[in-house]
Design an enzyme around this catalytic site. Structure first.
Site, mmCIF file in Angstrom:
data_model
loop_
_atom_site.group_PDB
_atom_site.id
_atom_site.type_symbol
_atom_site.label_atom_id
_atom_site.label_comp_id
_atom_site.label_asym_id
_atom_site.label_seq_id
_atom_site.Cartn_x
_atom_site.Cartn_y
_atom_site.Cartn_z
ATOM 1 N N HIS A 133 -0.860 -7.169 1.705
ATOM 2 C CA HIS A 133 0.894 -7.387 2.532
ATOM 3 C C HIS A 133 0.899 -7.550 3.729
ATOM 4 O O HIS A 133 -0.365 -6.788 4.230
ATOM 5 C CB HIS A 133 1.409 -6.400 1.181
ATOM 6 C CG HIS A 133 2.503 -5.895 1.591
ATOM 7 N ND1 HIS A 133 3.169 -5.255 2.884
ATOM 8 C CD2 HIS A 133 3.514 -6.390 0.440
ATOM 9 C CE1 HIS A 133 4.708 -5.291 2.531
ATOM 10 N NE2 HIS A 133 4.597 -5.509 1.164
ATOM 11 N N ASP A 210 -4.255 0.420 0.099
ATOM 12 C CA ASP A 210 -3.065 0.184 -0.079
ATOM 13 C C ASP A 210 -3.139 0.405 -1.816
ATOM 14 O O ASP A 210 -3.310 -1.310 -2.244
ATOM 15 C CB ASP A 210 -2.797 -0.905 0.330
ATOM 16 C CG ASP A 210 -1.183 -1.010 0.319
ATOM 17 O OD1 ASP A 210 -0.699 -0.355 -0.439
ATOM 18 O OD2 ASP A 210 -0.679 -2.268 0.513
ATOM 19 N N GLN A 213 0.874 -0.766 -5.674
ATOM 20 C CA GLN A 213 1.294 -1.257 -6.899
ATOM 21 C C GLN A 213 0.166 -1.177 -7.812
ATOM 22 O O GLN A 213 -0.166 -1.376 -8.715
ATOM 23 C CB GLN A 213 0.736 -2.865 -6.341
ATOM 24 C CG GLN A 213 1.644 -3.700 -5.375
ATOM 25 C CD GLN A 213 2.597 -4.277 -6.425
ATOM 26 O OE1 GLN A 213 3.031 -3.939 -7.359
ATOM 27 N NE2 GLN A 213 3.402 -3.635 -5.462
ATOM 28 N N LYS A 236 8.501 2.288 -5.136
ATOM 29 C CA LYS A 236 7.634 2.634 -6.951
ATOM 30 C C LYS A 236 7.051 2.878 -7.843
ATOM 31 O O LYS A 236 6.819 2.011 -9.120
ATOM 32 C CB LYS A 236 6.625 0.705 -5.821
ATOM 33 C CG LYS A 236 6.790 -0.303 -4.931
ATOM 34 C CD LYS A 236 5.976 -0.212 -4.393
ATOM 35 C CE LYS A 236 5.959 -1.311 -3.227
ATOM 36 N NZ LYS A 236 7.110 -2.634 -3.314
ATOM 37 N N CYS A 377 5.615 -10.842 1.393
ATOM 38 C CA CYS A 377 5.018 -10.277 2.714
ATOM 39 C C CYS A 377 3.662 -10.224 2.131
ATOM 40 O O CYS A 377 2.735 -9.415 2.573
ATOM 41 C CB CYS A 377 5.665 -8.143 2.895
ATOM 42 S SG CYS A 377 7.162 -8.377 2.495
#
Length: 419
Positions: A133, A210, A213, A236, A377
């Site tokens: 991202h 990261d 997700q 999220k 993104c």
């Protein structure tokens, strides 16, 4: 498709999923990788705090101040437990995952930090990947520009996996940090953290994930993962926007300089100098996202009660169902792994001869199906596959097979419109 997971019951906790769109269309929400919907419990926790307990934290010497501070710090405790952090002091509240990533990047090459692990200059290297991202690309680009370090990256295979063929050459004695996505927001790929981390440790570098997700969709334990930093965002995780989390190993956070200056991150201030509070507070300048943190605490409570292992199993079944159903749509090509191995519930695809923006518009206007279209993104990843954009359907604990059926019906209709 059959599953023991009671998604229909869970859907009752999310008011928006029962609404009708203009024209009487039922909402089919397949955009949870972008932002998750919110259960009533989260909405009510935030409303209750705002209505009955709100005050600034850490500074007001009255009952409301004490209540608000207690609720804010209780949220920190909940999130520490949720991700397996060894200490609550390792949880830093940020605005979002982007701010968390920027915070860590800022610590490298900073003249106020003499810790050799954070020294950065010409000859040093930063490693990311082609599937990141923008939030995990741009801060490292800026760090390289600021310090003269070199930015390098893993490629992506045709199947949508991290290409580790040059792992030992790419991660070497010049590498200072490796920062990669845990689960891709486009491909759904879950990356092999253990293998990369083993090489990172061999060369004495640091590693960041990261996890925006992954944390919402699978059980994540930072101690078990063994990395140095991890970032995720609240919206999220069925929580509110405006709040994110940085987890970092305590001794590293202690060694890092503050990212932003202001109130509450200080120990003492004179006109010519300041000393700083210990972590995590030295990274939380000014009035923090109090109500949002309370909402995020309620969100992780909600997910913990359901169980992330159960959520992951449900999404795996949905993904298998979707991949099989989408295979019947003429001209549709999945961008990412076609199998379920190390894969999450995000499916991006192209439809031959039809721009994703047209796909998304027709799905929404005529079928009430909400998907994401564009480069999500992650423009470098789309450039790697030679496509400008994709359509992305993403699933969560409240997704049901009937919604995937609606998506497939809509895609067949799109094909007819452009035939």
């Amino acid at each position: 498709m059959t599953t023991g997971f009671d998604a229909e019951r869970i859907r009752k906790d999310f008011p928006v999923l029962s609404r009708e769109l203009p024209g009487g269309r039922p909402l089919v929400y397949l955009d949870s990788a972008n932002s998750a919907q919110k259960p009533t419990r989260v909405v009510e926790a935030m409303r209750e705090h705002m209505a009955m307990h709100y005050s600034n934290v850490g500074r007001a010497m009255h009952a409301l101040g004490a209540e608000s501070t207690e609720a804010y710090e209780a949220a920190r405790d909940k999130i520490a437990a949720f991700v397996g952090a060894p200490s609550r002091e390792e949880i830093v509240f940020t605005k979002n995952a982007s701010e968390a990533l920027n915070l860590v990047a800022y610590s490298f090459g900073n003249r106020t930090n003499d810790d050799p692990r954070f020294r950065m200059g010409p000859g040093d290297e930063i490693v990311i990947s082609e599937m990141e991202h923008h939030s995990n690309i741009v801060p490292w680009q800026m760090l390289a520009q600021r310090t003269g370090a070199t930015l390098r990256w893993f490629g992506v295979t045709d199947e949508g996996r991290l290409d580790l063929g040059n792992l030992e050459e790419l991660v070497n004695e010049r590498t200072k940090i490796v920062s990669i996505v845990h689960q891709s927001n486009v491909l759904g790929t879950v990356n092999p953290v253990e293998r990369v981390l083993a090489r990172v440790r061999q060369v004495g570098a640091l590693m960041m994930l990261d996890a925006s997700q992954s944390v919402p969709h699978q059980a994540v334990d930072v101690a078990a993962l063994g990395v140095d930093f991890l970032a995720f965002t609240g919206h999220k995780v069925v929580g509110p926007s405006g709040v994110g989390v940085l987890w970092g190993r305590g001794e590293l956070l202690d060694a890092m300089p503050p990212f932003l200056g202001g109130g509450e991150m200080i120990e003492a201030v004179w006109m010519d100098r300041s000393t700083y509070a210990p972590a995590p507070h030295k990274f939380e300048a000014g009035t923090p996202p109090i109500v949002e943190a309370v909402g995020l605490g309620a969100a992780v409570d909600y997910l913990s009660e359901i169980g992330l292992d159960a959520v992951a199993r449900h999404e795996r079944e949905l993904t298998a169902y979707a991949l099989e159903a989408l295979a019947d749509v003429p001209g549709l090509k999945v961008v990412g792994p076609r199998d379920l191995d190390m894969r999450g519930g995000t499916v991006s695809f192209t439809l031959e001869g039809i721009h994703p923006h047209d796909v998304g518009q027709i799905l929404d206007d005529e079928f009430g199906v909400a998907v994401r279209v564009g480069h999500h993104c992650a423009r470098p990843l789309h450039l790697r596959f030679g496509i400008p954009a994709t359509t992305r359907a993403s699933f969560y604990l409240y997704t049901v097979p009937a919604e995937i059926d609606a998506l497939v019906r809509g895609l067949h209709h799109v094909r007819k419109v452009f035939a």
